[in-house]
Design an enzyme around this catalytic site. Structure first.
Site, mmCIF file in Angstrom:
data_model
loop_
_atom_site.group_PDB
_atom_site.id
_atom_site.type_symbol
_atom_site.label_atom_id
_atom_site.label_comp_id
_atom_site.label_asym_id
_atom_site.label_seq_id
_atom_site.Cartn_x
_atom_site.Cartn_y
_atom_site.Cartn_z
ATOM 1 N N GLY A 12 42.121 23.215 32.347
ATOM 2 C CA GLY A 12 42.106 24.591 32.885
ATOM 3 C C GLY A 12 43.055 24.624 34.171
ATOM 4 N N ALA A 16 40.258 26.883 39.938
ATOM 5 C CA ALA A 16 39.520 25.484 40.250
ATOM 6 C C ALA A 16 40.710 24.269 39.697
ATOM 7 N N LYS A 40 45.868 26.410 28.296
ATOM 8 C CA LYS A 40 46.276 27.036 26.997
ATOM 9 C C LYS A 40 47.701 27.652 27.123
ATOM 10 N N VAL A 83 41.954 23.583 24.488
ATOM 11 C CA VAL A 83 40.927 22.603 24.518
ATOM 12 C C VAL A 83 40.158 23.023 23.247
ATOM 13 N N GLU A 171 36.452 47.472 40.842
ATOM 14 C CA GLU A 171 37.971 47.288 41.156
ATOM 15 C C GLU A 171 38.703 47.938 39.961
ATOM 16 N N ASP A 301 34.241 28.797 37.598
ATOM 17 C CA ASP A 301 33.278 29.801 36.655
ATOM 18 C C ASP A 301 32.148 28.831 35.681
ATOM 19 N N GLN A 319 36.904 32.091 45.303
ATOM 20 C CA GLN A 319 36.472 31.547 46.519
ATOM 21 C C GLN A 319 36.006 30.424 46.455
ATOM 22 N N LYS A 379 41.926 42.281 51.760
ATOM 23 C CA LYS A 379 42.066 41.832 50.684
ATOM 24 C C LYS A 379 43.367 40.989 50.168
HETATM 25 P P1 FAD Z 1 40.042 30.892 35.695
HETATM 26 O O1 FAD Z 1 40.734 31.208 37.036
HETATM 27 O O2 FAD Z 1 39.597 31.999 34.913
HETATM 28 O O3 FAD Z 1 40.555 29.767 35.008
HETATM 29 C C1 FAD Z 1 40.338 29.069 33.864
HETATM 30 C C2 FAD Z 1 41.674 28.483 33.204
HETATM 31 O O4 FAD Z 1 41.292 27.951 31.912
HETATM 32 C C3 FAD Z 1 42.659 29.629 32.818
HETATM 33 O O5 FAD Z 1 44.010 29.299 33.058
HETATM 34 C C4 FAD Z 1 42.703 29.732 31.136
HETATM 35 O O6 FAD Z 1 43.760 30.073 30.648
HETATM 36 C C5 FAD Z 1 42.018 28.155 30.885
HETATM 37 N N1 FAD Z 1 41.355 28.116 29.735
HETATM 38 C C6 FAD Z 1 40.303 28.582 29.316
HETATM 39 N N2 FAD Z 1 39.940 28.108 27.906
HETATM 40 C C7 FAD Z 1 40.865 27.182 27.443
HETATM 41 C C8 FAD Z 1 41.137 26.236 26.579
HETATM 42 N N3 FAD Z 1 39.959 26.553 25.668
HETATM 43 N N4 FAD Z 1 41.969 25.596 26.287
HETATM 44 C C9 FAD Z 1 42.932 25.450 27.452
HETATM 45 N N5 FAD Z 1 42.797 26.295 28.598
HETATM 46 C C10 FAD Z 1 41.592 27.261 28.659
HETATM 47 N N6 FAD Z 1 36.583 36.045 42.803
HETATM 48 C C11 FAD Z 1 36.849 36.152 44.139
HETATM 49 O O7 FAD Z 1 36.329 35.297 44.792
HETATM 50 N N7 FAD Z 1 37.734 37.242 44.724
HETATM 51 C C12 FAD Z 1 37.978 38.042 44.068
HETATM 52 O O8 FAD Z 1 38.571 39.178 44.477
HETATM 53 C C13 FAD Z 1 38.005 38.167 42.499
HETATM 54 N N8 FAD Z 1 38.301 39.338 41.885
HETATM 55 C C14 FAD Z 1 38.195 39.336 40.572
HETATM 56 C C15 FAD Z 1 38.568 40.419 39.880
HETATM 57 C C16 FAD Z 1 38.384 40.400 38.627
HETATM 58 C C17 FAD Z 1 39.182 41.426 37.679
HETATM 59 C C18 FAD Z 1 37.898 39.255 37.860
HETATM 60 C C19 FAD Z 1 37.506 39.359 36.346
HETATM 61 C C20 FAD Z 1 37.246 38.336 38.516
HETATM 62 C C21 FAD Z 1 37.449 38.101 39.826
HETATM 63 N N9 FAD Z 1 36.780 37.150 40.739
HETATM 64 C C22 FAD Z 1 36.857 37.299 42.055
HETATM 65 C C23 FAD Z 1 36.109 35.812 39.938
HETATM 66 C C24 FAD Z 1 37.140 35.064 39.978
HETATM 67 O O9 FAD Z 1 38.354 35.385 39.232
HETATM 68 C C25 FAD Z 1 36.639 33.862 39.139
HETATM 69 O O10 FAD Z 1 35.529 33.219 39.732
HETATM 70 C C26 FAD Z 1 37.617 32.648 39.231
HETATM 71 O O11 FAD Z 1 38.773 32.956 38.447
HETATM 72 C C27 FAD Z 1 37.114 31.216 38.441
HETATM 73 O O12 FAD Z 1 38.121 30.389 38.446
HETATM 74 P P2 FAD Z 1 38.066 29.181 37.484
HETATM 75 O O13 FAD Z 1 39.120 28.344 37.732
HETATM 76 O O14 FAD Z 1 36.813 28.516 37.146
HETATM 77 O O15 FAD Z 1 38.409 30.044 36.003
HETATM 78 P P1 NAD Z 2 28.580 41.042 37.753
HETATM 79 O O1 NAD Z 2 27.376 40.266 37.051
HETATM 80 O O2 NAD Z 2 28.706 40.777 39.082
HETATM 81 O O3 NAD Z 2 28.070 42.582 37.229
HETATM 82 C C1 NAD Z 2 27.856 43.332 36.216
HETATM 83 C C2 NAD Z 2 27.310 44.249 36.322
HETATM 84 O O4 NAD Z 2 27.072 44.930 34.804
HETATM 85 C C3 NAD Z 2 25.823 44.381 36.900
HETATM 86 O O5 NAD Z 2 25.773 45.230 37.803
HETATM 87 C C4 NAD Z 2 24.816 44.557 35.943
HETATM 88 O O6 NAD Z 2 23.625 45.354 36.295
HETATM 89 C C5 NAD Z 2 25.583 45.742 34.748
HETATM 90 N N1 NAD Z 2 25.160 45.391 33.448
HETATM 91 C C6 NAD Z 2 24.788 44.538 32.737
HETATM 92 N N2 NAD Z 2 24.544 44.758 31.429
HETATM 93 C C7 NAD Z 2 24.747 45.987 31.357
HETATM 94 C C8 NAD Z 2 24.513 47.003 30.296
HETATM 95 N N3 NAD Z 2 24.233 46.584 29.351
HETATM 96 N N4 NAD Z 2 24.844 48.472 30.589
HETATM 97 C C9 NAD Z 2 25.489 48.599 31.685
HETATM 98 N N5 NAD Z 2 25.572 47.918 32.902
HETATM 99 C C10 NAD Z 2 25.245 46.632 32.539
HETATM 100 O O7 NAD Z 2 29.826 40.806 37.099
HETATM 101 P P2 NAD Z 2 31.455 41.117 37.509
HETATM 102 O O8 NAD Z 2 31.538 42.457 37.966
HETATM 103 O O9 NAD Z 2 31.971 40.823 36.093
HETATM 104 O O10 NAD Z 2 31.828 39.978 38.357
HETATM 105 C C11 NAD Z 2 31.746 38.683 37.622
HETATM 106 C C12 NAD Z 2 31.790 37.643 38.827
HETATM 107 O O11 NAD Z 2 33.311 37.836 39.550
HETATM 108 C C13 NAD Z 2 30.953 37.849 39.878
HETATM 109 O O12 NAD Z 2 30.543 36.613 40.257
HETATM 110 C C14 NAD Z 2 31.693 38.336 40.934
HETATM 111 O O13 NAD Z 2 31.267 38.536 42.232
HETATM 112 C C15 NAD Z 2 33.110 38.147 40.813
HETATM 113 N N6 NAD Z 2 34.055 39.201 41.130
HETATM 114 C C16 NAD Z 2 34.297 39.101 42.557
HETATM 115 C C17 NAD Z 2 35.251 40.115 42.925
HETATM 116 C C18 NAD Z 2 35.722 40.163 44.239
HETATM 117 O O14 NAD Z 2 35.385 39.496 45.097
HETATM 118 N N7 NAD Z 2 36.564 41.131 44.700
HETATM 119 C C19 NAD Z 2 35.611 41.046 41.775
HETATM 120 C C20 NAD Z 2 35.516 40.717 40.499
HETATM 121 C C21 NAD Z 2 34.478 39.894 40.139
#
Ligand code: FAD
Ligand code: NAD
Length: 405
Positions: A12, A16, A40, A83, A171, A301, A319, A379
């Site tokens: 990945g 991380a 991937k 993977v 967001e 994650d 983070q 941000k």
């Molecule tokens: P990822 O960053 O998702 O990376 C996983 C990697 O593994 C990817 O490159 C993927 O292609 C690869 N991979 C997956 N499966 C396979 C496989 N089978 N084979 C090969 N490669 C593979 N967190 C914050 O702290 N601040 C934020 O502002 C924030 N905003 C977010 C906004 C959105 C829209 C979303 C969805 C999440 C946000 N998060 C935020 C949460 C944050 O993005 C995740 O916690 C973070 O990406 C986790 O990092 P990771 O390295 O574990 O996974």
């Molecule tokens: P989350 O788990 O934080 O929120 C999911 C929401 O969906 C909850 O409020 C829950 O009550 C609701 N929900 C669950 N089942 C439902 C249903 N059947 N019908 C309607 N609502 C339902 O998930 P997320 O927003 O996808 O975030 C995932 C992770 O990524 C979290 O740890 C979050 O902190 C992180 N993240 C952080 C940021 C940031 O820091 N700016 C941005 C995006 C995501």
């Protein structure tokens, strides 16, 4: 030089995995070990920017960069592959096109959407997961606008439902409300006919977040046209919309687009590899190794870290993922050098910022509440810092966010 160098395999290239590689390639010599990174795609994407790419307020190319541009080729071998399976008893990883043996394994393949087994979500809902997923959402929403005719106001094409008002859902809505006026103009649609619904099962938006900040976000989004259905759970997703329940009542809501943003679980490849998980995430030891495994680290994650202050898991965030990568790289290096003592991971949570479109946000940073422009600036600083930590100043210059007005 060692003939058979130990192999450090990292799965990945997200926050991380790529940060671990960035740290390892700085701290160990090419003769000490071979670092193998498997991902991937041949690019890294900023998962934290995917809501922007999904709506189309940011082009998806802005949210990704070539992995080759940040790795040292004399130290790191990159394999672009999927993977498929971790075979821990044989110390190897099965890929779609080959297999790779390891001495030390770092599992960082992120999360997948949590659907709770809700019927129809996998078939009919869109999820903000990766670059291609984001592209599909953007194209689908645009195609719905293109198909819509103002003369038939019952047409559900331009009803967009967002399931889940966590950080991802909010967001995404923040971007969407800014994009809709542009789409209306482009496709000759009366803005009054667009419906944006947010359905949240909990009694509040952004459950657990500061009330004053939540209030700010809700007011802003309502003003820009979002209709909130709070305390309402999505029970099913169909080809034509969603079925929700509120208390005893069930209602069918027609919609042309359903975005499922209701949480994540760990990548199933990890639990399928025989590593014990909770909702797909590995409750790692303090040194970030999987319990009972001497040479497998799980971070990002895919892992679960308990906050000892409240005995609950920390929410999975970029983070934490990047902080874990620092500790993980140190510990891999220590094992490689035969050291007995491994560092314990201590999260240093600086706060959270939730964007509400390009120029607005809410945040709680170092205990201080931020709203509006200051939160939005913060941000961008956070987004640019994540780039800096992997690729230094050149990557910030290439991909950073500087549009502050
Ligand atoms: P990822 O960053 O998702 O990376 C996983 C990697 O593994 C990817 O490159 C993927 O292609 C690869 N991979 C997956 N499966 C396979 C496989 N089978 N084979 C090969 N490669 C593979 N967190 C914050 O702290 N601040 C934020 O502002 C924030 N905003 C977010 C906004 C959105 C829209 C979303 C969805 C999440 C946000 N998060 C935020 C949460 C944050 O993005 C995740 O916690 C973070 O990406 C986790 O990092 P990771 O390295 O574990 O996974
Ligand atoms: P989350 O788990 O934080 O929120 C999911 C929401 O969906 C909850 O409020 C829950 O009550 C609701 N929900 C669950 N089942 C439902 C249903 N059947 N019908 C309607 N609502 C339902 O998930 P997320 O927003 O996808 O975030 C995932 C992770 O990524 C979290 O740890 C979050 O902190 C992180 N993240 C952080 C940021 C940031 O820091 N700016 C941005 C995006 C995501």
């Amino acid at each position: 030089m060692l003939v058979n160098k130990p192999k450090i395999v990292i799965l990945g290239a997200g926050y991380a995995g790529l940060t671990t590689v960035a740290r390892l390639q700085k701290s160990i010599s090419a003769s000490e070990a071979e670092i193998i990174l498997i991902n991937k795609n041949d690019y890294h994407y900023e998962t934290t920017w995917l809501h922007e790419a999904s709506v189309g307020t940011l082009h998806h190319d802005r949210a990704r960069y070539e992995i080759a541009s940040v790795i040292k080729k004399n130290k790191v071998t990159f394999i672009k592959d999927d993977v498929v399976e971790i075979k821990k008893d044989e110390q190897k990883v099965i890929l779609a096109n080959s297999e790779v043996a390891y001495d030390y394994l770092v599992v960082a393949i992120g999360a997948v959407p949590e659907t709770f087994g809700i019927k129809g979500l996998n078939e009919y809902a869109f999820m903000i997961t990766n670059i291609n997923g984001a592209r599909k959402i953007r194209e689908h929403i645009e195609s719905q606008f293109a198909k819509y005719h103002d003369k038939d106001k019952k047409d559900p094409y331009i009803t967009i439902v967002v399931g889940g008002a966590g950080f991802t859902g909010i967001e995404f809505l923040g971007e969407l409300v800014n994009r809709v006026p542009e789409l209306c103009k482009e496709y000759d649609v009366d803005p009054a006919n667009v419906k944006i619904l947010c359905v949240e099962a909990a009694p509040t938006v952004l459950p657990g977040f500061d009330e004053e900040l939540v209030d700010y976000a809700v007011k802003l989004l309502k003003k820009k046209g979002v209709e909130f259905h709070i305390g309402t759970a999505i029970k099913e997703c169909t080809e034509t919309g969603i079925i929700v329940s509120k208390g005893e009542e069930t209602e069918e809501i027609p919609a042309g687009t359903v975005i499922w943003a209701a949480g994540v679980r760990g990548n199933p490849i990890v639990e399928n590899g025989g590593i014990e998980t909770t909702r797909g995430r590995v409750k790692v030891d303090k040194d970030l190794r999987a319990p009972g495994e001497s040479n497998i680290f799980v971070i990002g994650d895919s892992s679960l870290v308990i906050n000892e202050e409240n005995n609950r898991p920390y929410p999975p965030t970029a983070q934490i993922a990047m902080q874990q990568a620092d500790t993980c790289a140190k510990n891999v290096k220590a094992l490689l050098r035969g050291e007995q003592h491994l560092a314990a991971f201590k999260p240093d949570i600086k706060g959270s910022v939730c964007s509400l479109g390009e120029h607005d946000a809410i945040g709680l940073v170092f205990g201080k509440k931020l709203m509006g422009t200051p939160a939005s600036l913060m941000k961008k600083v956070i987004d640019n810092r994540a780039l800096f930590m992997v690729g230094g100043a050149p990557l910030v210059v290439k991909k950073g966010k500087f549009n502050i007005l």
